[in-house]
Design a protein around this motif. Structure first.
Motif, PDB file in Angstrom:
ATOM      1  N   LYS A 316     -11.132  -6.523 -18.038  1.00  0.00           N
ATOM      2  CA  LYS A 316     -10.024  -5.597 -18.276  1.00  0.00           C
ATOM      3  C   LYS A 316     -10.369  -4.161 -17.906  1.00  0.00           C
ATOM      4  CE  LYS A 316      -6.472  -4.673 -21.743  1.00  0.00           C
ATOM      5  NZ  LYS A 316      -5.998  -4.993 -23.117  1.00  0.00           N
ATOM      6  N   ASN A 317     -11.638  -3.791 -18.084  1.00  0.00           N
ATOM      7  CA  ASN A 317     -12.027  -2.405 -17.803  1.00  0.00           C
ATOM      8  C   ASN A 317     -12.070  -2.106 -16.302  1.00  0.00           C
ATOM      9  OD1 ASN A 317     -14.222  -4.168 -17.639  1.00  0.00           O
ATOM     10  ND2 ASN A 317     -15.717  -2.535 -17.996  1.00  0.00           N
ATOM     11  N   TYR A 318     -11.907  -3.142 -15.461  1.00  0.00           N
ATOM     12  CA  TYR A 318     -11.872  -2.932 -14.015  1.00  0.00           C
ATOM     13  C   TYR A 318     -10.454  -2.719 -13.494  1.00  0.00           C
ATOM     14  CZ  TYR A 318     -16.823  -3.929 -13.320  1.00  0.00           C
ATOM     15  OH  TYR A 318     -18.192  -3.864 -13.330  1.00  0.00           O
ATOM     16  N   VAL A 319      -9.460  -2.884 -14.340  1.00  0.00           N
ATOM     17  CA  VAL A 319      -8.069  -2.696 -13.915  1.00  0.00           C
ATOM     18  C   VAL A 319      -7.784  -1.199 -13.803  1.00  0.00           C
ATOM     19  CG1 VAL A 319      -5.645  -3.091 -14.470  1.00  0.00           C
ATOM     20  CG2 VAL A 319      -7.356  -4.850 -14.999  1.00  0.00           C
ATOM     21  N   GLY A 320      -7.282  -0.786 -12.649  1.00  0.00           N
ATOM     22  CA  GLY A 320      -7.024   0.628 -12.416  1.00  0.00           C
ATOM     23  C   GLY A 320      -5.563   1.002 -12.551  1.00  0.00           C
ATOM     24  N   VAL A 321      -5.248   2.208 -12.153  1.00  0.00           N
ATOM     25  CA  VAL A 321      -3.886   2.746 -12.191  1.00  0.00           C
ATOM     26  C   VAL A 321      -3.328   2.748 -10.770  1.00  0.00           C
ATOM     27  CG1 VAL A 321      -2.471   4.770 -12.730  1.00  0.00           C
ATOM     28  CG2 VAL A 321      -4.414   4.162 -14.201  1.00  0.00           C
ATOM     29  N   TYR A 322      -2.108   2.276 -10.610  1.00  0.00           N
ATOM     30  CA  TYR A 322      -1.471   2.254  -9.291  1.00  0.00           C
ATOM     31  C   TYR A 322      -1.242   3.671  -8.784  1.00  0.00           C
ATOM     32  CZ  TYR A 322       2.452   2.020  -5.992  1.00  0.00           C
ATOM     33  OH  TYR A 322       3.281   2.181  -4.906  1.00  0.00           O
ATOM     34  N   ARG A 323      -1.674   3.943  -7.550  1.00  0.00           N
ATOM     35  CA  ARG A 323      -1.492   5.253  -6.924  1.00  0.00           C
ATOM     36  C   ARG A 323      -0.903   5.070  -5.535  1.00  0.00           C
ATOM     37  NH1 ARG A 323      -6.391   6.978  -5.357  1.00  0.00           N
ATOM     38  NH2 ARG A 323      -7.163   4.849  -5.537  1.00  0.00           N
ATOM     39  N   HIS A 324      -0.043   5.971  -5.126  1.00  0.00           N
ATOM     40  CA  HIS A 324       0.412   5.983  -3.741  1.00  0.00           C
ATOM     41  C   HIS A 324       0.776   7.408  -3.358  1.00  0.00           C
ATOM     42  CE1 HIS A 324       4.502   6.231  -5.362  1.00  0.00           C
ATOM     43  NE2 HIS A 324       4.924   6.513  -4.152  1.00  0.00           N
ATOM     44  N   LYS A 325       0.722   7.666  -2.076  1.00  0.00           N
ATOM     45  CA  LYS A 325       1.003   9.013  -1.581  1.00  0.00           C
ATOM     46  C   LYS A 325       1.634   8.899  -0.211  1.00  0.00           C
ATOM     47  CE  LYS A 325      -1.173  13.488  -0.537  1.00  0.00           C
ATOM     48  NZ  LYS A 325      -2.457  14.235  -0.464  1.00  0.00           N
ATOM     49  N   ASP A 326       2.899   9.227  -0.108  1.00  0.00           N
ATOM     50  CA  ASP A 326       3.597   9.180   1.174  1.00  0.00           C
ATOM     51  C   ASP A 326       3.632  10.575   1.786  1.00  0.00           C
ATOM     52  OD1 ASP A 326       4.087   6.500   0.919  1.00  0.00           O
ATOM     53  OD2 ASP A 326       6.083   6.753   0.040  1.00  0.00           O
ATOM     54  N   SER A 327       3.483  10.614   3.105  1.00  0.00           N
ATOM     55  CA  SER A 327       3.544  11.894   3.813  1.00  0.00           C
ATOM     56  C   SER A 327       5.001  12.294   4.010  1.00  0.00           C
ATOM     57  CB  SER A 327       2.855  11.775   5.176  1.00  0.00           C
ATOM     58  OG  SER A 327       3.574  10.897   6.022  1.00  0.00           O
ATOM     59  N   GLN A 328       5.194  13.527   4.476  1.00  0.00           N
ATOM     60  CA  GLN A 328       6.554  14.025   4.711  1.00  0.00           C
ATOM     61  C   GLN A 328       7.271  13.227   5.795  1.00  0.00           C
ATOM     62  OE1 GLN A 328       6.202  18.222   5.564  1.00  0.00           O
ATOM     63  NE2 GLN A 328       5.967  18.773   3.416  1.00  0.00           N
ATOM     64  N   SER A 329       6.510  12.609   6.684  1.00  0.00           N
ATOM     65  CA  SER A 329       7.128  11.870   7.789  1.00  0.00           C
ATOM     66  C   SER A 329       7.393  10.417   7.445  1.00  0.00           C
ATOM     67  CB  SER A 329       6.218  11.931   9.032  1.00  0.00           C
ATOM     68  OG  SER A 329       4.975  11.325   8.758  1.00  0.00           O
ATOM     69  N   THR A 330       7.062   9.998   6.202  1.00  0.00           N
ATOM     70  CA  THR A 330       7.254   8.602   5.831  1.00  0.00           C
ATOM     71  C   THR A 330       8.724   8.227   5.919  1.00  0.00           C
ATOM     72  OG1 THR A 330       5.340   8.621   4.375  1.00  0.00           O
ATOM     73  CG2 THR A 330       6.973   6.911   3.992  1.00  0.00           C
ATOM     74  N   GLN A 331       8.984   7.114   6.594  1.00  0.00           N
ATOM     75  CA  GLN A 331      10.349   6.634   6.766  1.00  0.00           C
ATOM     76  C   GLN A 331      10.443   5.210   6.249  1.00  0.00           C
ATOM     77  OE1 GLN A 331      13.225   8.256   8.238  1.00  0.00           O
ATOM     78  NE2 GLN A 331      11.890   9.954   7.710  1.00  0.00           N
ATOM     79  N   GLY A 332      11.641   4.860   5.765  1.00  0.00           N
ATOM     80  CA  GLY A 332      11.894   3.478   5.392  1.00  0.00           C
ATOM     81  C   GLY A 332      11.273   3.130   4.049  1.00  0.00           C
ATOM     82  N   ALA A 333      11.491   1.860   3.658  1.00  0.00           N
ATOM     83  CA  ALA A 333      11.051   1.413   2.348  1.00  0.00           C
ATOM     84  C   ALA A 333       9.987   0.337   2.460  1.00  0.00           C
ATOM     85  CB  ALA A 333      12.254   0.889   1.566  1.00  0.00           C
ATOM     86  N   HIS A 334       9.265   0.323   3.563  1.00  0.00           N
ATOM     87  CA  HIS A 334       8.259  -0.710   3.766  1.00  0.00           C
ATOM     88  C   HIS A 334       7.091  -0.538   2.798  1.00  0.00           C
ATOM     89  CE1 HIS A 334      10.526  -1.785   7.190  1.00  0.00           C
ATOM     90  NE2 HIS A 334      10.077  -0.832   7.986  1.00  0.00           N
ATOM     91  N   GLU A 335       6.529  -1.673   2.426  1.00  0.00           N
ATOM     92  CA  GLU A 335       5.301  -1.656   1.646  1.00  0.00           C
ATOM     93  C   GLU A 335       4.118  -1.325   2.540  1.00  0.00           C
ATOM     94  OE1 GLU A 335       4.250  -4.460  -1.715  1.00  0.00           O
ATOM     95  OE2 GLU A 335       5.683  -5.647  -0.569  1.00  0.00           O
ATOM     96  N   ALA A 336       2.998  -1.046   1.879  1.00  0.00           N
ATOM     97  CA  ALA A 336       1.731  -0.932   2.592  1.00  0.00           C
ATOM     98  C   ALA A 336       1.371  -2.285   3.200  1.00  0.00           C
ATOM     99  CB  ALA A 336       0.643  -0.490   1.620  1.00  0.00           C
TER     100      ALA A 336
END
Length: 607
Positions: A316-336
């Protein structure tokens, strides 16, 4: 008899999806684009300049049989268009709808961001209409690329300077050439590093000023240092190391180049194969999601699945927090770019994959898994050793919790001796190391793509093609996997810079990308962008045709065996060759290297 026709882009994807959807569907493939702009009309653009740049499309000759089959197979059937979920895919859907006489207002469009049975069946319950704003954006992009590519290439060819130019590739070439000029102009500067070497450690001198230490200063410092030196400070703190975010196209291309040695074209080819599906125990399964996103976002369902996997397999102590960072040019709703199922470990599917496919899948899998794990915690101990106000720094590192690094490899521990405040260092050597400042490093594919992304140049679907174009036209060579511009490349870049510097620059290209995105968002109208661009561009072209100097022929010291005129060194996109200076009256050619694709006789200009 099949009731519905589902059209996808690739035969591999068609085979995979056919195995999911059952007898109610017949799955066919368009094999990519079926139409392109005509090469007729003004400039060979396939555009009616005087009629709002209205495009004229023609079926690509090699696709005529496919189009005929699609027309025959879809008569009287419900047709669903399932090309890729991007601008090009939306344009392919529209072209198919136009050729097959489908109603573009009907809900006959579906997109698959992963090729798995559950995902495909789910999306087939969520049909939508073709996104005409996205189609408009692609049409304008294609028109711009055709106009700029044809006109600039024509100028270069008429001036005997180069074979081709393009809206994005020429700016990328300018980045390479400008950096090369900076490297050539660089003057190394001597400086010195100072180290304290004792029996059990080596410590680095702590500079108190920002400028480099000269030889004279280094000698002065050495004279001022006397033994014994004293431990004056010990500081310990825990540093956290965060994992990388899940992959976008750009970051995948960079890491595949840096860690696997794959060029961009190979990475995208392998990623497309992993996306479209691999046969595993008799079933074709897509192992990764759509490989051309510009977002590192992850779906909540996948996040939850992966966190459960981490807790079960690591704790359990290895479970992290979800992070994401999109740039200003990010378009659409695609996943990573991520694995379609975190339970499908690389070692479980290795026997079904080619070695290159396995290596890329493992890279994608591990990076995605690590992105949702806890950070590593590293104890950093810093010891300051002093003599006459001159400090040396000794740093040790020890991992106290590996976190995400347990998946790959943890940072190496750096052992240092146990010292206490006021301990004395009685013996040692003060070493002066002569150094010279180094010029910037040339771009490799990874660093060039990173630079292009940071400047807003190009999009995920164009990076690999741009890298290939830089090499195929002879404008660059690769030395130790880094771009070195050739003399031809420098001449092309300088010529374009002299006559098209308002166009071939990072600001213009980035601004154009943003405007194309705004067309896709419905914020601006495509025709207005073309209308404002074309007249001043034509003035630049005409000025270049009138005033750009023609390159001197590269004579090889032989005469033509047919007409006795001097032979010259020439280049096409297929490599260097020898030709007659009397061309077009004399068409004698002689190859000096094997062409890398079709024969030179089959060469034709492409937009």
């Amino acid at each position: 008899m099949s009731k519905k026709i589902l059209i996808v882009e690739s035969p591999t994807k068609a085979k995979a999806i056919a195995s999911y959807v059952g007898k109610d569907y017949k799955v066919l493939s368009s094999s990519g684009h079926i139409r392109d702009l005509s090469t007729k009309g003004e400039g060979g653009f396939g555009l009616d300049i005087k009629n709002r740049f209205h495009p004229t499309y023609v079926v690509i000759p090699s696709k005529q049989k496919i189009v005929n089959k699609l027309i025959e197979e879809t008569k009287g059937k419900e047709v669903i268009l399932a090309s890729d979920p991007d601008r090009e895919g939306e344009a392919i859907a529209w072209h198919l709808a136009d050729v097959l006489n489908l109603d573009i207002n009907e809900k006959n469009r579906v997109t698959f961001t992963e090729i798995t049975k559950n995902a495909v069946l789910k999306e087939l319950d969520n049909l939508k209409s073709i996104d005409m704003m996205l189609v408009d954006s692609q049409e304008v992009r294609r028109a711009l690329d055709r106009i700029i590519g044809f006109r600039l290439s024509n100028v270069l060819q008429r001036k005997k300077i180069g074979q081709a130019a393009g809206r994005v590739q020429s700016v990328a070439l300018k980045l390479i050439v400008d950096l090369e000029k900076e490297i050539k102009a660089f003057v190394p500067e001597e400086y010195y590093e100072i180290k304290l070497t004792a029996d059990l450690f080596t410590a680095n001198y702590k500079q108190t000023k920002k400028s480099l230490i000269t030889k004279e200063e280094a000698n002065t410092i050495k004279k001022e240092i006397s033994f014994p030196l004293k431990v004056t400070d010990i500081n310990s703190k825990v540093r956290t190391s965060q994992s990388k975010l899940a992959y976008t196209t750009s970051t995948l291309l960079q890491d595949a180049n840096n860690y696997l040695g794959f060029n961009s074209a190979n990475t995208m080819r392998i990623a497309q194969k992993l996306f479209e599906g691999i046969e595993i125990k008799g079933q074709i399964i897509g192992l990764i999601t759509y490989p051309r996103p510009d977002s590192n976002r992850l779906e909540p369902s996948f996040i939850n699945q992966t966190k459960k996997y981490i807790e079960k397999n690591y704790g359990k102590n290895y479970v992290g927090v979800y992070r994401h960072k999109d740039s200003q040019s990010t378009q659409g709703a695609h996943e990573a770019i991520r694995p379609t199922d975190i339970n499908r470990r690389p070692e479980d599917v290795e026997r079904f994959l080619k070695p290159t496919e396995f290596r890329l899948y493992k890279l994608i899998y591990n990076t995605t898994l690590e992105s949702l794990m806890a950070p590593a915690q590293i104890d950093v101990k810093t010891i300051t050793i002093t003599s006459n106000n001159h400090d040396f720094i000794l740093e040790g590192k020890k991992t106290i919790f590996p976190g995400y690094q347990i998946v790959g490899s943890a940072d190496k521990n750096v052992e240092i001796p146990e010292l206490k405040i006021d301990d004395l260092i009685h013996k040692g050597i003060i070493i002066l190391e002569q150094k010279f400042t180094q010029p910037k490093t040339r771009y490799n594919e990874a660093s060039l793509i990173k630079e292009m992304e940071s400047l807003g140049i190009g999009r995920p679907s164009t990076y690999a093609n741009t890298m290939s174009a830089l090499k195929n036209y002879g404008y660059t060579n690769l030395e130790k996997r880094r771009f070195v511009p050739t003399n031809d490349g420098i001449l092309v870049s300088d010529s374009l810079d002299n006559f098209f510097n308002t166009l071939i620059n990072t600001d213009f290209t980035s601004r154009m990308e943003k405007q194309l995105d705004e067309i896709a968002d419905g914020k601006i109208e495509g025709y207005s962008l073309l209308e404002s661009f074309y007249p001043p561009f034509e003035k630049l072209v005409n000025n270049a045709l009138d005033n750009m100097p023609k390159a001197e022929p590269k004579y090889i010291g032989e005469n033509c065996p047919k007409c006795n005129k001097p032979l010259v060194l020439k280049r096409s996109q297929y490599g260097e060759f020898i030709g007659c200076s009397g061309f077009p009256d004399c068409k004698f050619t002689r190859y000096i290297e094997k062409p890398n694709t079709k024969s030179f006789k089959n060469y034709r200009k492409k937009g």
